[in-house]
Each structure stands twice: as structure tokens, then as C-alpha cells.
Design a protein around this motif. Sequence first.
Motif, PDB file in Angstrom:
ATOM      1  N   ASN A  66     -13.474  19.327 -33.353  1.00 25.91           N
ATOM      2  CA  ASN A  66     -13.894  19.444 -31.956  1.00 25.91           C
ATOM      3  C   ASN A  66     -13.344  18.328 -31.071  1.00 25.91           C
ATOM      4  OD1 ASN A  66     -15.678  17.800 -33.540  1.00 25.91           O
ATOM      5  ND2 ASN A  66     -17.008  17.654 -31.753  1.00 25.91           N
ATOM      6  N   ASN A  67     -12.669  17.327 -31.673  1.00 24.03           N
ATOM      7  CA  ASN A  67     -12.177  16.182 -30.884  1.00 24.03           C
ATOM      8  C   ASN A  67     -10.666  15.946 -30.962  1.00 24.03           C
ATOM      9  OD1 ASN A  67     -14.648  15.219 -29.775  1.00 24.03           O
ATOM     10  ND2 ASN A  67     -15.199  14.432 -31.811  1.00 24.03           N
ATOM     11  N   ARG A  68     -10.056  16.233 -32.079  1.00 26.63           N
ATOM     12  CA  ARG A  68      -8.657  15.848 -32.272  1.00 26.63           C
ATOM     13  C   ARG A  68      -8.010  16.738 -33.334  1.00 26.63           C
ATOM     14  NH1 ARG A  68     -12.134  12.509 -34.716  1.00 26.63           N
ATOM     15  NH2 ARG A  68     -12.435  11.293 -32.818  1.00 26.63           N
ATOM     16  N   SER A  69      -6.685  16.567 -33.461  1.00 27.34           N
ATOM     17  CA  SER A  69      -5.938  17.357 -34.445  1.00 27.34           C
ATOM     18  C   SER A  69      -4.969  16.460 -35.207  1.00 27.34           C
ATOM     19  CB  SER A  69      -5.155  18.472 -33.748  1.00 27.34           C
ATOM     20  OG  SER A  69      -4.141  17.919 -32.910  1.00 27.34           O
ATOM     21  N   TRP A  70      -4.499  16.978 -36.337  1.00 33.45           N
ATOM     22  CA  TRP A  70      -3.475  16.326 -37.150  1.00 33.45           C
ATOM     23  C   TRP A  70      -2.506  17.392 -37.629  1.00 33.45           C
ATOM     24  CZ3 TRP A  70      -8.594  15.372 -37.315  1.00 33.45           C
ATOM     25  CH2 TRP A  70      -9.049  14.046 -37.246  1.00 33.45           C
ATOM     26  N   HIS A  87      -0.733  13.568 -43.641  1.00 38.44           N
ATOM     27  CA  HIS A  87      -1.343  13.755 -42.323  1.00 38.44           C
ATOM     28  C   HIS A  87      -0.597  12.892 -41.303  1.00 38.44           C
ATOM     29  CE1 HIS A  87      -5.128  15.087 -44.503  1.00 38.44           C
ATOM     30  NE2 HIS A  87      -4.464  14.423 -45.428  1.00 38.44           N
ATOM     31  N   THR A  88      -0.160  13.506 -40.193  1.00 37.26           N
ATOM     32  CA  THR A  88       0.598  12.760 -39.188  1.00 37.26           C
ATOM     33  C   THR A  88       0.137  13.132 -37.781  1.00 37.26           C
ATOM     34  OG1 THR A  88       2.326  14.457 -39.120  1.00 37.26           O
ATOM     35  CG2 THR A  88       2.643  12.635 -40.663  1.00 37.26           C
ATOM     36  N   ASN A  89       0.497  12.295 -36.821  1.00 38.34           N
ATOM     37  CA  ASN A  89       0.366  12.592 -35.393  1.00 38.34           C
ATOM     38  C   ASN A  89      -1.039  13.008 -34.985  1.00 38.34           C
ATOM     39  OD1 ASN A  89       3.496  13.546 -36.037  1.00 38.34           O
ATOM     40  ND2 ASN A  89       3.267  12.493 -34.068  1.00 38.34           N
ATOM     41  N   ARG A  90      -1.989  12.118 -35.211  1.00 38.47           N
ATOM     42  CA  ARG A  90      -3.324  12.399 -34.696  1.00 38.47           C
ATOM     43  C   ARG A  90      -3.260  12.488 -33.169  1.00 38.47           C
ATOM     44  NH1 ARG A  90      -8.672   8.622 -35.202  1.00 38.47           N
ATOM     45  NH2 ARG A  90      -7.818   7.687 -33.312  1.00 38.47           N
TER      46      ARG A  90
END
Length: 319
Positions: free
Chosen positions: A250-254, A261-264
Motif C-alpha cells: 500500500n506504500n511502495r514497490s520493488w 530486490h531493486t529500485n524501491r
Amino acid sequence: VSSPVPAPPILQLEECCTHNNSATLSWKQPPLSTVQVEGYILELDDGNGGQFREVYVGKETMCTVDGLHFNSTYSARVKAFNKSGVSPYSKTLVLQTSEDTQSEEQTLPFPVPLERSQLRRMSPFSSTLNLQPSYSGRSYFELRSSAHQLSLHSSLQSLNSAVAWFSFDPSSAHADIIFSNDNLTVTCNSYDDRVVLGKTGFSKGLHYWELSIDRYDNHPDPAFGVARVDVLKDAMLGKDDKAWAMYVDNNRSWFMHNNSHTNRTEGGITKGATVGVLLDLTRRTLTFSINEDQQGPVAFENLEGLFFPAVSLNRNVQV
């Protein structure tokens, strides 16, 4: 005395068809032939009048070849073999794949290369094989026969032939995935992440699709992207090296591929959100959007091969 080579196989026209960018071919030995056959070799050209290449070798008498060019005319032929040698080829079958061009009035939610209209047939043919039952009843054909060539031309057009529609594929999904709405909607009966693929694979061209978040409870992190047909089905999309995904709460993506896991990026999803996936196999890139805004940078580059739309989710999400 060695046994004779097999007779040429006969393509079974009533079981051959195309659907989107897949072609299903079926064949048999002549009814009166008594020569033993050990296997078959199916060949397709490149969809542009180029050289034939082998796409299947084995004992089956039907196969579906995925990931062809859209809006292209393919020639197919098959031969049989045994210990004594290889038969002559069957007659050549000509089939047409579906169109996937967008009309000028239709727009895609985020920037698309200007050269989009010239994307077809620009790259060498490549495909992987997927054995399936034939697509009975999906297409109707008229038959034209000449001495050496058989032609199938689809006479059935969808109401909007500008778009290559696809649905989720029950045969590709983890057993915990629940399908509804003619396989256009999925959820899950497990708290663990489960994977489902789309029915259509892409190996060339520019493709965009959207997924709507129908339900989103307790802040899970579903993942969206593309995958090989043999991707892990019992883990989040991107945990193995056969998927390229964006997972989002609900707040961010990766971005995730091969469990890296990259590019929060700030910006999440809620019920009613729309996730867009832009797969550009001319530039070999994958880009994501949320509610029509690009999410982060270009997610993945140097993509090559056959990719299926893919989603992973648990029981707290419906897509």
C-alpha cells in the motif's frame, strides 16, 4: 533387408488452427501405411517467407507453437522418421496469425515508441513449444488446395481485431488460484503467494496490458510482470530466475528477478488501482505503471525469449 522409410504424414486440416499468436498443428500417417514410425519432425518458416526450422521432434502427432509473430503468414510441414531414414515432407500448410495492431484512436496510458507501427516482422523468428490439445471450435477456415500447398485462412474475426485478448490460464496456475469472470479474474485460497500466467505468450513486438485491483485487504504485496512457462508457482513472482516482476504494497514497490530486490519506489496500491505492464520486446525492456503513472525507472532490460503475463497473489487480493 532394412525396412522402408515412412510415408509422408498427412496434415489433419480440421484440427489445425491459429489463436492469437499460437498455431496448433495436427497430423497422422496415411491410413493404409504399415511402415513403423518412430517420430516426427515439425518445421515452420519465419513468418516472412524465410527458411524453415525445426520446432518439434518427437512421437506426438499434435503440437501448439507459441510466441509467433502476430499478423503474419506461416508455412508448416512435417516429416516422419524411423531407423531406416526420413520420409518426404507432408504438403505445406499456410496459416495466418491474428492481428494485434492498435487503431489510431486507441491510446496507451504511457509513452509508446513512435515506430510502433513498424514493429512487426523486424526480428528473427524464435519460439518455444507447448504441447496442448487443439483449439477446437475457436476458428473457422476456408481451404484452398494446390498440387503442393494447402492454405488455411481464418474467416472468423473478433469484434475488435485490433487487440489480442487473453485471459488467465487455469492449466498454468497453482492449485490454490481461484478463477472467475471467464478466467479474467483471479484470487487465491491460501495466505501464501501463488502464481498464475496469462494464456498468450509474447516473443516479439510491443505489448501492454492492465490489471485492476478488485480487492485489497490487510496490506499484502501482490506481484505483476512476466514469466517463463516453467516459473515457480508456489512462491512470489520473481523469486526464481524465470520471472521479472514488480511487487507492491500500500506504500511502495520493488522490482524482483531471481530473488534480487531493486529500485524501491514510493507509491502503492489500494482497491480500485490499476497496474500497467509494458513489455517492449523490440527494445527488450519491461516497464510498470500504477494508475497510468510510470512506477520507477525501466524495470528490466535485455529481455529475450518467450514471456507470459504473470501475477502472484494471496487470499487478500483479487485481480
